[in-house]
Each structure stands twice: as structure tokens, then as C-alpha cells.
Motif scaffolding. Structure first.
Motif, PDB file in Angstrom:
ATOM      1  N   LEU A   1     -10.387  -3.735  -8.873  1.00  0.00           N
ATOM      2  CA  LEU A   1      -8.985  -4.074  -9.155  1.00  0.00           C
ATOM      3  C   LEU A   1      -8.072  -3.710  -7.994  1.00  0.00           C
ATOM      4  O   LEU A   1      -7.154  -4.461  -7.648  1.00  0.00           O
ATOM      5  N   PHE A   2      -8.328  -2.579  -7.386  1.00  0.00           N
ATOM      6  CA  PHE A   2      -7.523  -2.122  -6.248  1.00  0.00           C
ATOM      7  C   PHE A   2      -7.600  -3.116  -5.096  1.00  0.00           C
ATOM      8  O   PHE A   2      -6.569  -3.569  -4.579  1.00  0.00           O
ATOM      9  N   PHE A   3      -8.810  -3.500  -4.706  1.00  0.00           N
ATOM     10  CA  PHE A   3      -8.966  -4.428  -3.586  1.00  0.00           C
ATOM     11  C   PHE A   3      -8.477  -5.829  -3.940  1.00  0.00           C
ATOM     12  O   PHE A   3      -7.900  -6.521  -3.098  1.00  0.00           O
ATOM     13  N   ASN A   4      -8.677  -6.252  -5.179  1.00  0.00           N
ATOM     14  CA  ASN A   4      -8.175  -7.561  -5.600  1.00  0.00           C
ATOM     15  C   ASN A   4      -6.651  -7.606  -5.568  1.00  0.00           C
ATOM     16  O   ASN A   4      -6.068  -8.624  -5.176  1.00  0.00           O
ATOM     17  N   GLU A   5      -6.003  -6.536  -5.958  1.00  0.00           N
ATOM     18  CA  GLU A   5      -4.540  -6.489  -5.930  1.00  0.00           C
ATOM     19  C   GLU A   5      -4.018  -6.554  -4.495  1.00  0.00           C
ATOM     20  O   GLU A   5      -3.031  -7.233  -4.215  1.00  0.00           O
ATOM     21  N   ILE A   6      -4.671  -5.869  -3.578  1.00  0.00           N
ATOM     22  CA  ILE A   6      -4.278  -5.958  -2.170  1.00  0.00           C
ATOM     23  C   ILE A   6      -4.419  -7.402  -1.687  1.00  0.00           C
ATOM     24  O   ILE A   6      -3.504  -7.958  -1.078  1.00  0.00           O
ATOM     25  N   ALA A   7      -5.561  -8.023  -1.968  1.00  0.00           N
ATOM     26  CA  ALA A   7      -5.803  -9.397  -1.523  1.00  0.00           C
ATOM     27  C   ALA A   7      -4.794 -10.365  -2.127  1.00  0.00           C
ATOM     28  O   ALA A   7      -4.239 -11.213  -1.416  1.00  0.00           O
ATOM     29  N   GLU A   8      -4.516 -10.254  -3.419  1.00  0.00           N
ATOM     30  CA  GLU A   8      -3.574 -11.158  -4.076  1.00  0.00           C
ATOM     31  C   GLU A   8      -2.155 -10.978  -3.527  1.00  0.00           C
ATOM     32  O   GLU A   8      -1.422 -11.957  -3.361  1.00  0.00           O
ATOM     33  N   SER A   9      -1.771  -9.756  -3.240  1.00  0.00           N
ATOM     34  CA  SER A   9      -0.448  -9.503  -2.664  1.00  0.00           C
ATOM     35  C   SER A   9      -0.327 -10.149  -1.290  1.00  0.00           C
ATOM     36  O   SER A   9       0.701 -10.752  -0.967  1.00  0.00           O
ATOM     37  N   LEU A  10      -1.359 -10.053  -0.495  1.00  0.00           N
ATOM     38  CA  LEU A  10      -1.352 -10.669   0.832  1.00  0.00           C
ATOM     39  C   LEU A  10      -1.306 -12.189   0.733  1.00  0.00           C
ATOM     40  O   LEU A  10      -0.573 -12.841   1.485  1.00  0.00           O
ATOM     41  N   VAL A  11      -2.039 -12.765  -0.209  1.00  0.00           N
ATOM     42  CA  VAL A  11      -2.026 -14.216  -0.412  1.00  0.00           C
ATOM     43  C   VAL A  11      -0.618 -14.684  -0.780  1.00  0.00           C
ATOM     44  O   VAL A  11      -0.171 -15.747  -0.346  1.00  0.00           O
ATOM     45  N   ARG A  12       0.117 -13.876  -1.553  1.00  0.00           N
ATOM     46  CA  ARG A  12       1.492 -14.213  -1.942  1.00  0.00           C
ATOM     47  C   ARG A  12       2.482 -14.010  -0.795  1.00  0.00           C
ATOM     48  O   ARG A  12       3.665 -14.273  -0.929  1.00  0.00           O
ATOM     49  N   GLY A  13       2.003 -13.495   0.338  1.00  0.00           N
ATOM     50  CA  GLY A  13       2.878 -13.288   1.492  1.00  0.00           C
ATOM     51  C   GLY A  13       3.564 -11.939   1.510  1.00  0.00           C
ATOM     52  O   GLY A  13       4.495 -11.723   2.281  1.00  0.00           O
ATOM     53  N   GLU A  14       3.108 -11.012   0.680  1.00  0.00           N
ATOM     54  CA  GLU A  14       3.715  -9.689   0.613  1.00  0.00           C
ATOM     55  C   GLU A  14       2.975  -8.719   1.535  1.00  0.00           C
ATOM     56  O   GLU A  14       1.785  -8.843   1.755  1.00  0.00           O
ATOM     57  N   GLU A  15       3.722  -7.763   2.097  1.00  0.00           N
ATOM     58  CA  GLU A  15       3.101  -6.666   2.840  1.00  0.00           C
ATOM     59  C   GLU A  15       2.603  -5.647   1.828  1.00  0.00           C
ATOM     60  O   GLU A  15       3.205  -5.465   0.773  1.00  0.00           O
ATOM     61  N   VAL A  16       1.519  -4.975   2.153  1.00  0.00           N
ATOM     62  CA  VAL A  16       0.997  -3.914   1.296  1.00  0.00           C
ATOM     63  C   VAL A  16       1.062  -2.612   2.083  1.00  0.00           C
ATOM     64  O   VAL A  16       0.366  -2.453   3.091  1.00  0.00           O
ATOM     65  N   LYS A  17       1.935  -1.705   1.651  1.00  0.00           N
ATOM     66  CA  LYS A  17       2.090  -0.405   2.308  1.00  0.00           C
ATOM     67  C   LYS A  17       1.515   0.668   1.399  1.00  0.00           C
ATOM     68  O   LYS A  17       1.921   0.798   0.249  1.00  0.00           O
ATOM     69  N   ILE A  18       0.580   1.423   1.940  1.00  0.00           N
ATOM     70  CA  ILE A  18      -0.031   2.515   1.190  1.00  0.00           C
ATOM     71  C   ILE A  18       0.277   3.800   1.945  1.00  0.00           C
ATOM     72  O   ILE A  18      -0.191   3.990   3.080  1.00  0.00           O
TER      73      ILE A  18
END
Length: 94
Positions: A30-47
Motif C-alpha cells: 500500500l505504501f509503494f502503491n500510494e507513492i506511485a499513484e501520487s506521482l502518476v497524478r502529478g503530485e510530489e511525494v515528500k517524506i
């Protein structure tokens, strides 16, 4: 150098968080899928403490074949980038 897999991450979470194997593997997935989906939507992922993942759109450009020196067109594409945080850099550097 060893490679850490999803299964290794899940096993570590299972051991430290006291979850079942299935629960920990699902959490990693779920963690990796959420990162991938956020990137596909054009969002930056900051951890925090790790870094930032983002998508860059590269334009078409001219390049050269390194073996032959012949000019070649490098097609437009989307690439994923990762910029580690300063905290992460210091930890890795020792």
C-alpha cells in the motif's frame, strides 16, 4: 552488496511492529502503491527524513550514440526523480 526486497521490508515490519506476515506485506504494498499513484497524478511525494520523489517531463533533444558518434534524437519522456533530504544524506554518509 545485498539487495533489500519488498519481502525483506515486510519481514522487518512484521518483526518490529508485531503484525502478521500478510498484514506487513500489505502495508508495504500500500505504501509503494500510494507513492506511485501520487506521482502518476502529478503530485510530489515528500517524506520527512527521507526525501522527495517527483516526475519531470523531459523534452525531445538531440544526442549522440556513444559508440558511433552518430547523432540521434532522444524522445520526450517522463522520468521519476528522487532528491534525498539532508538528514538522509548525513545518515548515509556516516
Amino acid at each position: 552488496m545485498a539487495t533489500v526486497t519488498r519481502a525483506d521490508l515486510a519481514a522487518n515490519i512484521q518483526r518490529t511492529a508485531g503484525l502478521t506476515g500478510a498484514e506487513s506485506y500489505k502495508m508495504v504494498d500500500l505504501f509503494f502503491n500510494e507513492i506511485a499513484e501520487s506521482l502518476v497524478r502529478g503530485e510530489e511525494v515528500k517524506i520527512a527524513g527521507l526525501g522527495t520523489f517527483k516526475i519531470l517531463d523531459k523534452k525531445e533533444r538531440m544526442g549522440r550514440n556513444p559508440k558511433t558518434g552518430e547523432a540521434a534524437v532522444i524522445s520526450a519522456r517522463r522520468v521519476t526523480t528522487f532528491r534525498p533530504s539532508m538528514e538522509f544524506r548525513k545518515k548515509v554518509a556516516g
